[in-house]
Enzyme design. Structure first.
Site, short mmCIF file in Angstrom:
data_model
loop_
_atom_site.label_atom_id
_atom_site.label_comp_id
_atom_site.label_asym_id
_atom_site.label_seq_id
_atom_site.Cartn_x
_atom_site.Cartn_y
_atom_site.Cartn_z
N ASP A 115 -57.67 -21.97 11.31
CA ASP A 115 -58.42 -20.94 10.57
C ASP A 115 -58.50 -19.62 11.33
O ASP A 115 -58.43 -18.55 10.72
CB ASP A 115 -59.84 -21.43 10.25
CG ASP A 115 -59.84 -22.55 9.22
OD1 ASP A 115 -58.76 -22.88 8.70
OD2 ASP A 115 -60.93 -23.09 8.95
N SER B 227 -62.24 -24.22 14.22
CA SER B 227 -62.07 -22.85 14.70
C SER B 227 -62.85 -21.82 13.91
O SER B 227 -63.07 -20.71 14.39
CB SER B 227 -60.60 -22.49 14.81
OG SER B 227 -60.01 -22.30 13.54
N THR C 228 -58.10 -28.98 13.48
CA THR C 228 -57.65 -30.16 12.72
C THR C 228 -56.79 -31.08 13.58
O THR C 228 -56.85 -32.30 13.44
CB THR C 228 -56.90 -29.71 11.46
OG1 THR C 228 -57.84 -29.04 10.62
CG2 THR C 228 -56.31 -30.87 10.70
N1 ASP Z 1 -58.49 -26.19 8.90
C1 ASP Z 1 -58.63 -25.85 10.23
C2 ASP Z 1 -57.46 -26.35 11.08
O1 ASP Z 1 -56.43 -26.47 10.56
C3 ASP Z 1 -59.88 -26.21 10.87
C4 ASP Z 1 -60.03 -25.32 12.01
O2 ASP Z 1 -59.53 -24.21 11.97
O3 ASP Z 1 -60.58 -25.76 12.99
O4 ASP Z 1 -57.53 -26.63 12.24
#
Ligand code: ASP
Length: 191
Positions: free
Chosen positions: A87, A53, A12
């Protein structure tokens, strides 16, 4: 303070709107440009990948491990920051900690809000991770996770919040350090 290498993997913190949702597509230099670099720290960026991720494979995680070891082969490097999706951040950080036998800090960070969010948490988290990675006081503390003003040990730390900024904690321990007024305040060594 000294030379810190940022290894960018996506998440993110590197995500932008794609028309129907957010996805990691920014390069490490764009992510770094959002954060204030602490005084006395010089930064080099390694663009390893830019993925969300949950999509990371074991091959990707081993590529990250290899990249960290390659960077640490340079004695001029004082520490590493890994920008990573939240994640699976705990899994990658734990894997790296199992293979970390170097005193120099390797500090994971990420964000709950995307790259271009107003009042996003990424810039502060990245600043704190740079501070921690360049901190002589955090040498010998293993792999760390910098999030929401706290520095946690990779061992024992998990994602505890889906949306809130204080996304990581060790349910059976306390943070290794805090970042207060632009300084790292160390509380203790990870068990
Ligand atoms: N929601 C996840 C993050 O905070 C997305 C990921 O893990 O890439 O990065």
């Amino acid at each position: 303070m000294g030379q810190v290498v940022v290894i960018s993997t996506g998440g993110t913190i590197a995500s932008r709107w794609q028309g129907s949702g957010f996805a990691a597509d920014a390069r490490g230099g764009d992510v770094l440009a959002t954060a204030a670099v602490p005084e006395g720290v010089s930064v080099r960026v390694v663009d390893l990948m830019s993925v969300n991720s949950a999509r990371l494979t074991t091959r990707d995680q081993l590529a990250l491990l290899r990249s960290v070891h390659e960077v640490l082969a340079d004695p001029a490097v004082d520490g590493i920051v890994v920008t990573h999706g939240t994640d699976t951040l705990e899994e990658s950080a734990f894997l790296l900690d199992l293979h970390h036998d170097d005193p120099r800090p390797v500090v994971f960070t990420g964000a709950q809000l995307p790259l271009e969010a107003a009042d996003g948490d990424g810039p502060r988290n990245l600043h704190d991770a740079l501070l921690a990675a360049g901190s002589a006081e955090l040498r010998g503390h293993g792999v760390l996770v910098a999030f929401d003003g706290r520095i946690h040990a990779a061992r024992g730390t998990i994602k505890v919040q889906t949306l809130a900024a204080d996304a990581f904690a060790d349910p059976s321990g306390s943070p290794v350090a805090d970042v207060k007024d632009g300084r790292v305040v160390v509380h203790g060594r990870p068990a």
